[in-house]
Enzyme design. Structure first.
Site, PDB file in Angstrom:
ATOM      1  N   ASP A   1       0.787  -1.234   0.000  1.00  0.00           N
ATOM      2  CA  ASP A   1       0.000   0.000   0.000  1.00  0.00           C
ATOM      3  C   ASP A   1       0.822   1.289   0.000  1.00  0.00           C
ATOM      4  OD1 ASP A   1      -2.439   1.529   0.120  1.00  0.00           O
ATOM      5  OD2 ASP A   1      -2.068   1.828   2.256  1.00  0.00           O
TER       6      ASP A   1
HETATM    7  C1  B12 Z   1      -4.430   6.446  -3.411  1.00  0.00           C
HETATM    8  C2  B12 Z   1      -5.168   5.238  -2.901  1.00  0.00           C
HETATM    9  C3  B12 Z   1      -6.439   5.443  -2.384  1.00  0.00           C
HETATM   10  C4  B12 Z   1      -7.138   6.800  -2.396  1.00  0.00           C
HETATM   11  C5  B12 Z   1      -7.802   7.013  -3.787  1.00  0.00           C
HETATM   12  C6  B12 Z   1      -7.695   8.433  -4.234  1.00  0.00           C
HETATM   13  C7  B12 Z   1      -8.174   8.631  -5.650  1.00  0.00           C
HETATM   14  N1  B12 Z   1      -8.470   9.868  -5.953  1.00  0.00           N
HETATM   15  O1  B12 Z   1      -8.261   7.699  -6.457  1.00  0.00           O
HETATM   16  C8  B12 Z   1      -8.172   6.599  -1.257  1.00  0.00           C
HETATM   17  C9  B12 Z   1      -7.526   6.966   0.070  1.00  0.00           C
HETATM   18  C10 B12 Z   1      -9.476   7.368  -1.407  1.00  0.00           C
HETATM   19  C11 B12 Z   1      -8.358   5.086  -1.307  1.00  0.00           C
HETATM   20  C12 B12 Z   1      -9.507   4.432  -0.942  1.00  0.00           C
HETATM   21  C13 B12 Z   1      -9.665   3.049  -0.955  1.00  0.00           C
HETATM   22  N2  B12 Z   1      -8.708   2.146  -1.100  1.00  0.00           N
HETATM   23 CO1  B12 Z   1      -6.908   2.636  -1.680  1.00  0.00          CO
HETATM   24  N3  B12 Z   1      -5.227   2.904  -2.384  1.00  0.00           N
HETATM   25  C14 B12 Z   1      -4.588   3.928  -2.930  1.00  0.00           C
HETATM   26  C15 B12 Z   1      -3.197   3.549  -3.453  1.00  0.00           C
HETATM   27  C16 B12 Z   1      -2.144   4.066  -2.470  1.00  0.00           C
HETATM   28  C17 B12 Z   1      -2.924   4.057  -4.880  1.00  0.00           C
HETATM   29  C18 B12 Z   1      -4.062   3.751  -5.889  1.00  0.00           C
HETATM   30  C19 B12 Z   1      -3.961   4.566  -7.154  1.00  0.00           C
HETATM   31  O2  B12 Z   1      -4.639   5.548  -7.333  1.00  0.00           O
HETATM   32  N4  B12 Z   1      -3.096   4.186  -8.068  1.00  0.00           N
HETATM   33  C20 B12 Z   1      -2.961   4.891  -9.327  1.00  0.00           C
HETATM   34  C21 B12 Z   1      -3.972   4.345 -10.323  1.00  0.00           C
HETATM   35  C22 B12 Z   1      -3.976   5.105 -11.658  1.00  0.00           C
HETATM   36  O3  B12 Z   1      -3.532   3.003 -10.551  1.00  0.00           O
HETATM   37  P1  B12 Z   1      -4.558   1.809 -10.593  1.00  0.00           P
HETATM   38  O4  B12 Z   1      -5.419   1.888  -9.393  1.00  0.00           O
HETATM   39  O5  B12 Z   1      -3.888   0.541 -10.879  1.00  0.00           O
HETATM   40  O6  B12 Z   1      -5.309   2.378 -11.885  1.00  0.00           O
HETATM   41  C23 B12 Z   1      -5.765   1.627 -12.939  1.00  0.00           C
HETATM   42  C24 B12 Z   1      -7.198   1.504 -12.646  1.00  0.00           C
HETATM   43  O7  B12 Z   1      -7.627   2.794 -12.241  1.00  0.00           O
HETATM   44  C25 B12 Z   1      -7.730   1.101 -13.987  1.00  0.00           C
HETATM   45  N5  B12 Z   1      -9.133   1.297 -13.876  1.00  0.00           N
HETATM   46  C26 B12 Z   1      -9.781   2.199 -13.130  1.00  0.00           C
HETATM   47  N6  B12 Z   1     -11.075   2.027 -13.209  1.00  0.00           N
HETATM   48  C27 B12 Z   1     -11.286   1.019 -14.005  1.00  0.00           C
HETATM   49  C28 B12 Z   1     -12.493   0.447 -14.398  1.00  0.00           C
HETATM   50  C29 B12 Z   1     -12.463  -0.613 -15.278  1.00  0.00           C
HETATM   51  C30 B12 Z   1     -13.755  -1.229 -15.672  1.00  0.00           C
HETATM   52  C31 B12 Z   1     -11.201  -1.105 -15.751  1.00  0.00           C
HETATM   53  C32 B12 Z   1     -11.138  -2.241 -16.690  1.00  0.00           C
HETATM   54  C33 B12 Z   1      -9.994  -0.511 -15.324  1.00  0.00           C
HETATM   55  C34 B12 Z   1     -10.061   0.550 -14.462  1.00  0.00           C
HETATM   56  O8  B12 Z   1      -6.977   1.834 -14.936  1.00  0.00           O
HETATM   57  C35 B12 Z   1      -5.781   2.327 -14.298  1.00  0.00           C
HETATM   58  C36 B12 Z   1      -4.578   2.099 -15.178  1.00  0.00           C
HETATM   59  O9  B12 Z   1      -4.058   0.796 -15.158  1.00  0.00           O
HETATM   60  C37 B12 Z   1      -3.272   1.971  -3.469  1.00  0.00           C
HETATM   61  C38 B12 Z   1      -1.986   1.235  -3.048  1.00  0.00           C
HETATM   62  C39 B12 Z   1      -0.907   1.275  -4.105  1.00  0.00           C
HETATM   63  N7  B12 Z   1       0.330   1.513  -3.673  1.00  0.00           N
HETATM   64  O10 B12 Z   1      -1.162   1.069  -5.287  1.00  0.00           O
HETATM   65  C40 B12 Z   1      -4.405   1.649  -2.475  1.00  0.00           C
HETATM   66  C41 B12 Z   1      -5.430   0.501  -2.787  1.00  0.00           C
HETATM   67  C42 B12 Z   1      -5.792   0.663  -4.259  1.00  0.00           C
HETATM   68  N8  B12 Z   1      -6.564   0.792  -1.940  1.00  0.00           N
HETATM   69  C43 B12 Z   1      -7.164  -0.264  -1.541  1.00  0.00           C
HETATM   70  C44 B12 Z   1      -8.368  -0.256  -0.802  1.00  0.00           C
HETATM   71  C45 B12 Z   1      -8.777  -1.556  -0.130  1.00  0.00           C
HETATM   72  C46 B12 Z   1      -9.129   0.907  -0.703  1.00  0.00           C
HETATM   73  C47 B12 Z   1     -10.551   1.037  -0.119  1.00  0.00           C
HETATM   74  C48 B12 Z   1     -11.495  -0.101  -0.532  1.00  0.00           C
HETATM   75  C49 B12 Z   1     -10.472   1.180   1.389  1.00  0.00           C
HETATM   76  C50 B12 Z   1     -11.812   1.541   2.020  1.00  0.00           C
HETATM   77  N9  B12 Z   1     -12.663   0.575   2.278  1.00  0.00           N
HETATM   78  O11 B12 Z   1     -12.063   2.676   2.252  1.00  0.00           O
HETATM   79  C51 B12 Z   1     -10.996   2.386  -0.713  1.00  0.00           C
HETATM   80  C52 B12 Z   1     -11.760   2.191  -2.022  1.00  0.00           C
HETATM   81  C53 B12 Z   1     -11.267   2.896  -3.232  1.00  0.00           C
HETATM   82  C54 B12 Z   1     -11.700   2.390  -4.575  1.00  0.00           C
HETATM   83  N10 B12 Z   1     -12.952   2.030  -4.814  1.00  0.00           N
HETATM   84  O12 B12 Z   1     -10.865   2.312  -5.445  1.00  0.00           O
HETATM   85  C55 B12 Z   1      -6.480  -1.532  -1.998  1.00  0.00           C
HETATM   86  C56 B12 Z   1      -7.304  -2.175  -3.128  1.00  0.00           C
HETATM   87  C57 B12 Z   1      -7.338  -3.687  -3.072  1.00  0.00           C
HETATM   88  C58 B12 Z   1      -8.071  -4.241  -4.258  1.00  0.00           C
HETATM   89  N11 B12 Z   1      -8.813  -5.314  -4.028  1.00  0.00           N
HETATM   90  O13 B12 Z   1      -7.996  -3.728  -5.366  1.00  0.00           O
HETATM   91  C59 B12 Z   1      -5.046  -0.975  -2.419  1.00  0.00           C
HETATM   92  C60 B12 Z   1      -4.403  -1.731  -3.582  1.00  0.00           C
HETATM   93  C61 B12 Z   1      -4.171  -1.068  -1.155  1.00  0.00           C
HETATM   94  C62 B12 Z   1      -3.615  -2.468  -0.909  1.00  0.00           C
HETATM   95  N12 B12 Z   1      -2.317  -2.648  -1.066  1.00  0.00           N
HETATM   96  O14 B12 Z   1      -4.332  -3.399  -0.610  1.00  0.00           O
HETATM   97  N13 B12 Z   1      -7.273   4.507  -1.803  1.00  0.00           N
END
Ligand code: B12
Length: 175
Positions: free
Chosen positions: A139
């Site tokens: 995370d």
């Molecule tokens: C920043 C962050 C947050 C922020 C989000 C801020 C924001 N404006 O987005 C906050 C604090 C709000 C948050 C909340 C939560 N988070 Co958080 N968070 C993170 C963190 C640190 C980075 C995520 C991020 O934004 N990455 C950058 C984006 C661009 O990368 P990505 O997520 O891979 O993006 C891809 C997707 O977005 C995809 N995509 C997006 N939407 C869709 C939809 C479809 C249909 C498809 C195909 C693809 C797609 O395309 C992108 C490019 O590849 C990660 C940990 C980490 N180091 O990665 C945890 C993480 C994502 N969080 C996690 C969790 C559990 C949560 C919460 C559920 C906690 C809670 N109950 O409150 C919530 C729910 C958020 C949600 N629905 O996504 C888990 C998710 C586990 C999982 N099963 O996926 C992570 C991975 C932490 C962990 N190591 O376990 N989070």
């Protein structure tokens, strides 16, 4: 990981209590980097001052985190638990997300990652006669946890943007 047999590595991950263990290459994540930069530019990451474009240039390039990186081990741990009994009174109450019900997951997973890395070092010495370097992320580290999990085959992106797994749905922490 091509010098090492992956099966014992996965088996050890399960022994440590992870519910899914997969392995992927350490290539970059250019699509994720593009999405992060677009989101920052659109103001969607406001309120998270540490979430910068410079950070994405590191977090989407595993070789910037560990220059000799070859592989990434993707781990998932289920956190779904039974809800406590609903109190039978009319007092106003808030609801707390399930992922925060138990101990802080960072504190639960980090020691397991350290143990995994120690075991890996020993395994590499024994099986391939070479030293192995590892970096550990859960995370808060500069790693794109979901992109890693998706590429490794832990699951796929759900409509709520979380990684959905077979068996545990989205109720998993990633490391
Ligand atoms: C920043 C962050 C947050 C922020 C989000 C801020 C924001 N404006 O987005 C906050 C604090 C709000 C948050 C909340 C939560 N988070 Co958080 N968070 C993170 C963190 C640190 C980075 C995520 C991020 O934004 N990455 C950058 C984006 C661009 O990368 P990505 O997520 O891979 O993006 C891809 C997707 O977005 C995809 N995509 C997006 N939407 C869709 C939809 C479809 C249909 C498809 C195909 C693809 C797609 O395309 C992108 C490019 O590849 C990660 C940990 C980490 N180091 O990665 C945890 C993480 C994502 N969080 C996690 C969790 C559990 C949560 C919460 C559920 C906690 C809670 N109950 O409150 C919530 C729910 C958020 C949600 N629905 O996504 C888990 C998710 C586990 C999982 N099963 O996926 C992570 C991975 C932490 C962990 N190591 O376990 N989070």
């Amino acid at each position: 990981m091509d010098l090492l047999d992956a099966a014992p590595i996965k088996a050890y991950g399960y022994e440590l209590g992870f519910d899914l263990v997969r392995i992927t290459g350490a290539e970059a994540f250019p699509e994720t980097e593009r999405v992060i930069k677009d989101r920052i530019a659109a103001g969607l990451m406001d309120g998270l001052p540490w979430f910068t474009s410079e950070r994405a240039e590191v977090s989407c390039h595993p070789d910037a985190l560990l220059p000799e990186a070859r592989s990434i081990i993707a781990l998932a741990m289920c956190y779904l638990s039974e809800p406590p009994e609903e109190p039978q009174d009319d007092l106003p109450r808030g609801r707390i997300s399930r992922y925060a019900w138990g101990e802080d997951y960072h504190e639960v997973i980090k020691p397991k990652l350290k143990q995994f890395a120690e075991w890996l070092r020993e395994y590499a010495r024994r099986e391939a006669g070479h030293e192995l370097e590892a970096r550990l992320f859960v995370d808060t580290g500069r790693m794109v946890d979901r992109a890693v999990a998706q590429r490794a085959g832990i699951g796929w992106y759900g409509k709520n943007t979380t990684i959905l797994t077979r068996g545990w749905g989205s109720w998993v922490f990633l490391a």
